[in-house]
Scaffold this active site. Sequence first.
Site, mmCIF file in Angstrom:
data_model
loop_
_atom_site.group_PDB
_atom_site.id
_atom_site.type_symbol
_atom_site.label_atom_id
_atom_site.label_comp_id
_atom_site.label_asym_id
_atom_site.label_seq_id
_atom_site.Cartn_x
_atom_site.Cartn_y
_atom_site.Cartn_z
ATOM 1 C CE1 TYR A 33 0.208 1.885 4.325
ATOM 2 C CE2 TYR A 33 1.051 -0.361 4.435
ATOM 3 C CZ TYR A 33 0.925 0.913 4.981
ATOM 4 O OH TYR A 33 1.535 1.209 6.180
ATOM 5 N NE ARG A 52 6.992 4.013 0.617
ATOM 6 C CZ ARG A 52 6.708 4.699 1.724
ATOM 7 N NH1 ARG A 52 7.635 4.857 2.653
ATOM 8 N NH2 ARG A 52 5.516 5.227 1.906
ATOM 9 N NE ARG A 100 -6.270 -19.333 3.810
ATOM 10 C CZ ARG A 100 -5.222 -19.958 4.359
ATOM 11 N NH1 ARG A 100 -4.918 -21.194 3.982
ATOM 12 N NH2 ARG A 100 -4.485 -19.343 5.273
ATOM 13 C CG HIS A 102 0.430 -21.088 2.383
ATOM 14 N ND1 HIS A 102 -0.677 -21.791 2.788
ATOM 15 C CD2 HIS A 102 0.838 -20.372 3.461
ATOM 16 C CE1 HIS A 102 -0.932 -21.535 4.058
ATOM 17 N NE2 HIS A 102 -0.030 -20.674 4.496
ATOM 18 C CE LYS A 149 3.251 3.097 3.379
ATOM 19 N NZ LYS A 149 3.739 3.237 4.768
ATOM 20 C CD GLU A 182 10.234 1.561 10.603
ATOM 21 O OE1 GLU A 182 10.073 2.543 9.847
ATOM 22 O OE2 GLU A 182 10.338 0.397 10.192
ATOM 23 C CG LEU A 207 8.555 2.307 5.075
ATOM 24 C CD1 LEU A 207 8.369 1.111 4.154
ATOM 25 C CD2 LEU A 207 7.201 2.858 5.514
#
Length: 287
Positions: A33, A52, A100, A102, A149, A182, A207
């Site tokens: 995101y 990014r 579903r 993995h 992120k 952070e 990050l």
Amino acid sequence: MSRVAYVNGVYRPHREATVHVEDRGFQFADGVYEVWSVFDGRMADFDGHMTRLHRSLNELRIDIPMTRDALTRVLKETIRRNRVRNGIVYLQVTRGTARRDHPFPAPGTPPSVVVTSKSIPFSRSQAQAAKGVAVVTYPDIRWGRCDIKTVGLLPNVLAKQAARDKGAYEAWMVDEMGLITEGSSTNAWIVDQDGKLRTRDTQANILRGITRAAIMDLVKAEGIELDERPFSVDEAKQAKEAFFTAAGAFVMPAISIDGVRIGDGKPGPITTKLRERYLEAARRDAV
């Protein structure tokens, strides 16, 4: 006016916007995101966030869902439809929907794209910055690729809630060596006892904050001495100033850590100057 969300090619009323139950973002946190601050209907630090985003997608081997120009149009249209003048626009891209399992789904599975935007009164942030906010420390229990992120934010959620439970704004996470990495959703900074501005370097597991990068450019322009070096909890508590940076917080003064007053308990001059300079630049260069 009701809010509007963009979901996989369609603008929908916010209350009706949904993804499939087997979207991999929902079931595996298999997605990334970005969040842009919005000033006067325009996005701040646009290029940094977009760069990014592409890096995060590449690191996770998620297909880039659309061209940069097309995505920019979607972001701007979502802001427009929600009539956001000051606030944020949020983008999430997941690996898509598949049965579903993995391992990655079959090649060609389209990524899921969600965009939302909301208004946030700028006066709220200004009032908090004028007084400064409290920070608490919390063990850093995150995975080893915090430079990406991702939407896998459960450790961050627990840290943020720990801060809320203690009446603080933010939690600064601490590694096994007693060094601050952070914040739960921010980058951490101090002005140490020698008057040097310090923040952890990005070679560490943190990050690569876009607001952080913008502040570093301003620091250089202002001639402020910067030391990209970790600092301990004790060093933070003994600092002359402390603050954190993020797209939503901009530059936010921290006036206490774990109840220990920082400096004179008020936003310091370096913090205040950097916040003012950042806001000026962010508004000027927004797109």
